[in-house]
Write an enzyme that holds these catalytic residues in place. Structure first.
Site: not given
Ligand code: THU
Length: 143
Positions: A42, A55, A93
């Site tokens: 992320n 993702e 995602c």
């Molecule tokens: N996040 C992801 O990387 N994948 C997901 O499917 C859910 C959320 C991240 C986004 C943000 O940086 C953190 O998790 C909190 O929401």
């Protein structure tokens, strides 16, 4: 590529997260049909909205490189990089997965001791995909 190895690669990817706002570090490892694996993390933003999930980072890297066929993705995450349960993909995602993946695309949700196994059909039922888009036509064709 085993599910265990893909889970390990997702855990490894967490270390790359840029998450100064939420503190949630998320990693993903996307397995292409040809055996290639793309890792993603992320990437947050001060304006919040532009944040990209782990993702999607993995998918976008893969698509840029010409991959469009995928078998599975492993995802894991946790506050300050500590995995304390599963971290399911957000709705955006799941919709990105829908664009490129069939119902049987496998989603491994990695936890402290192993992983859960799900399919895209289970995680995104009644979805809108390219097939529905073709069936109903594009807005420009509407009378
Ligand atoms: N996040 C992801 O990387 N994948 C997901 O499917 C859910 C959320 C991240 C986004 C943000 O940086 C953190 O998790 C909190 O929401």
């Amino acid at each position: 590529m085993t599910a265990e190895k893909l889970a390990e690669l997702a855990k490894e990817a967490m270390a790359h997260a840029y998450a100064p706002y939420s503190g949630f570090m998320v990693g993903a490892a996307l397995l292409c049909k040809d055996g290639t694996v793309y890792q993603g993390c992320n990437i947050e933003n001060a304006a919040f909205g532009p944040t990209n999930c782990a993702e999607r980072t993995a998918f976008f890297k893969a698509v840029y490189d010409g991959r469009r066929e995928f078998t599975a993705i492993a995802v894991c995450g946790g506050k300050d990089g500590v995995v304390t349960g599963t971290f399911p993909p957000c709705g955006v995602c799941r919709q990105v997965m829908r664009e490129f993946c069939a119902d049987d695309f496998v989603i491994y949700l990695v936890n402290e001791s192993g992983f859960e196994t799900h399919t895209l059909a289970q995680m995104l039922p009644f979805s809108f995909s390219a097939a529905e888009h073709m069936q109903h036509g594009s807005p420009s064709e509407a009378k």
